[in-house]
Design a protein around this motif. Structure first.
Motif, PDB file in Angstrom:
ATOM      1  N   VAL A  75       0.859  -1.197   0.000  1.00 28.78           N
ATOM      2  CA  VAL A  75       0.000   0.000   0.000  1.00 28.78           C
ATOM      3  C   VAL A  75       0.892   1.244   0.000  1.00 28.78           C
ATOM      4  N   ASP A  76       0.703   2.129  -0.974  1.00 29.09           N
ATOM      5  CA  ASP A  76       1.440   3.399  -0.966  1.00 29.09           C
ATOM      6  C   ASP A  76       0.527   4.517  -1.470  1.00 29.09           C
ATOM      7  N   PRO A  77       0.908   5.794  -1.247  1.00 27.49           N
ATOM      8  CA  PRO A  77      -0.017   6.887  -1.550  1.00 27.49           C
ATOM      9  C   PRO A  77      -0.458   6.906  -3.016  1.00 27.49           C
ATOM     10  N   ASP A  78       0.458   6.625  -3.936  1.00 29.14           N
ATOM     11  CA  ASP A  78       0.104   6.642  -5.359  1.00 29.14           C
ATOM     12  C   ASP A  78      -0.954   5.604  -5.677  1.00 29.14           C
ATOM     13  N   GLU A  79      -0.758   4.409  -5.098  1.00 31.71           N
ATOM     14  CA  GLU A  79      -1.705   3.334  -5.384  1.00 31.71           C
ATOM     15  C   GLU A  79      -3.074   3.659  -4.790  1.00 31.71           C
ATOM     16  N   VAL A  80      -3.081   4.152  -3.556  1.00 29.20           N
ATOM     17  CA  VAL A  80      -4.357   4.483  -2.910  1.00 29.20           C
ATOM     18  C   VAL A  80      -5.066   5.586  -3.701  1.00 29.20           C
TER      19      VAL A  80
END
Ligand code: NAD
Length: 411
Positions: A75-80
């Motif tokens: 989970v990372d900010p770009d994916e979220v």
């Protein structure tokens, strides 16, 4: 190409096809709010451990923002961000009165005990409770989370705001969950697949299916396809892969997975190399695990006639082009896996009404929404002479753009 770049590219193509002006295009792309919080919990051995939790609230022009919470190490900010944007288009494609959001915690849930998971979920809920709500942003389960996670979130949220069953969906039935919610995404995948196959004069019966991922979505899709006489000839999950050219007995495979914790060494099939699953010959391939699994390395080797994107963003744009050139028909994620959020909407409606539907009503309504959405996508494909992904994107983006324009821009 990462998930955010890929989603934004699909959005921009749809905006170009629709002829959206630059002002609204930019406004639709920028998320409404991005939240990043530190979640520190004591482990069972007394040591402290910190995780980062995210919630991206993408758009609320059509209603409260809606989207899952994922517990996964990647989970990372770009994916979220990408997944939140996808939810905005997905709820619009499904024609339910919601916007889009997504959240997650970068952790490996399998490495945490039940009480550690509970503490982590409660700390996350404490950090975001002021920013979610029945008419603001309504979380749901996603990869690595489940009904129990939602029960803890509901309980923690209710400590601050009083009893609020509609603040999360995908809850246990005893806490206001909807009958049919657990199977809803997999069931929606199957309704969508049936609508697609019907266009080609086919049904699930007798066709061969390969499924990557045997969690909530993949295992329910497999069960329902098996029930309809489809042959699920290969299945994989994180533990490995298993195949049987005559069709796996899915009910037995579910029992085997429950008792051994693994798909491997199943009596009714042979172990296979998990890397072979996506390129195994079949009529319908259903990626139901992670994003980006179909990419330029493996797309030209895919031997399926149809791909049904049960996972979010399983096909990156380079693979998309290769597969389209090969004539593979792709049913896109923003439609194919919308069954979960559609039944989440039914759950929210039931909570607000204080009235519970029976399972038959839930399943019938789900079929009605999925079938109607498929016909609406086909109609966009006809109007704009585009493939199913662009048909779905133009349908969703157009609805959100209309709602945004109607609300106006005065400060
Ligand atoms: P889950 O955690 O229940 O299951 C995930 C499955 O993927 C597990 O079987 C796991 O073993 C498998 N997996 C993980 N890594 C793998 C790998 N490298 N190779 C093969 N298999 C692997 O999650 P889920 O709820 O079934 O979600 C699956 C996908 O569907 C995700 O992309 C999720 O975003 C999407 N989705 C889920 C819902 C929902 O309601 N659960 C709704 C919409 C979309």
């Amino acid at each position: 190409m990462n998930a955010l770049a890929a989603t934004s590219r699909n959005f921009k193509n749809a905006a170009r096809i629709l002829g959206l002006d630059a002002k609204i295009e930019r406004s639709l792309l920028i998320p409404f709010r991005e939240i990043k919080v530190e979640c520190t919990i004591p482990k069972d051995d007394g040591s402290l451990v910190s995780y980062v939790g995210f919630r991206v609230q993408h758009d609320n022009a059509r209603g409260p923002m809606k989207g899952g919470i994922r517990y996964h190490p990647e989970v990372d900010p770009d994916e979220v961000n990408a997944l939140a944007q996808l939810m905005t288009w997905k709820t619009a494609v499904a024609d339910i009165p919601y916007g889009g959001a997504k959240g997650g915690i970068g952790c490996t849930p399998g490495d945490l005990s039940l009480s550690e998971l509970e503490r982590l979920t409660r700390v996350f809920a404490q950090k975001i409770h002021d920013l979610i709500g029945t008419h603001t942003d309504v979380p749901a389960p996603d990869m690595g989370t489940n009904a129990q996670t939602m029960a803890w979130m509901l309980d923690e949220y209710s400590k601050f705001h009083g009893h609020s069953p509609a603040v999360v969906t995908g809850k246990p039935i005893d806490l206001g969950g909807s009958l049919g919610r657990e199977a809803a995404t997999g069931r929606g995948v199957v309704f969508g697949t049936e609508a697609l196959l019907a266009e080609y004069g086919k049904s699930c019966k007798g066709l061969t299916f390969v499924i990557q991922g045997f969690g909530n979505v993949g295992s329910w899709a497999a069960r329902l396809i098996h029930e309809r006489g489809g042959k699920v000839i290969a299945v994989s999950d994180i533990t490995g892969a298993v195949k049987n050219p005559n069709g796996l007995d899915i009910d037995e495979l579910v029992k085997h997975k429950e008792s051994t914790g693994s798909l491997l060494n199943f009596n009714g099939g042979d172990n296979m190399d998990p890397n072979e699953v996506l390129i195994h010959e079949c009529d319908v391939l259903i990626p139901s695990a992670l994003g980006g699994v179909l990419n330029r390395e493996n797309a030209s080797s895919v031997r399926a006639k149809f791909i049904v994107e049960a996972a979010n963003h399983p096909t990156d744009p380079e693979a998309d082009e290769i597969l389209l050139k090969k004539g593979v028909i792709i049913l896109p994620d923003i439609y194919a896996n919308a069954g979960g959020v559609t039944v989440s909407y039914f759950e929210w409606v039931q909570n607000i009404q204080g009235f519970m539907w029976d399972e038959e009503k839930v399943n019938n309504e789900l079929q009605r929404y999925m079938t109607q959405a498929f016909h609406n996508i086909k109609s966009m494909c006809k109007t704009y002479d585009c493939n199913l992904r662009m048909g779905a994107f133009t349908l969703g983006v157009n609805r959100v753009a209309r709602a945004t324009n109607l609300r106006g821009y005065e400060a």
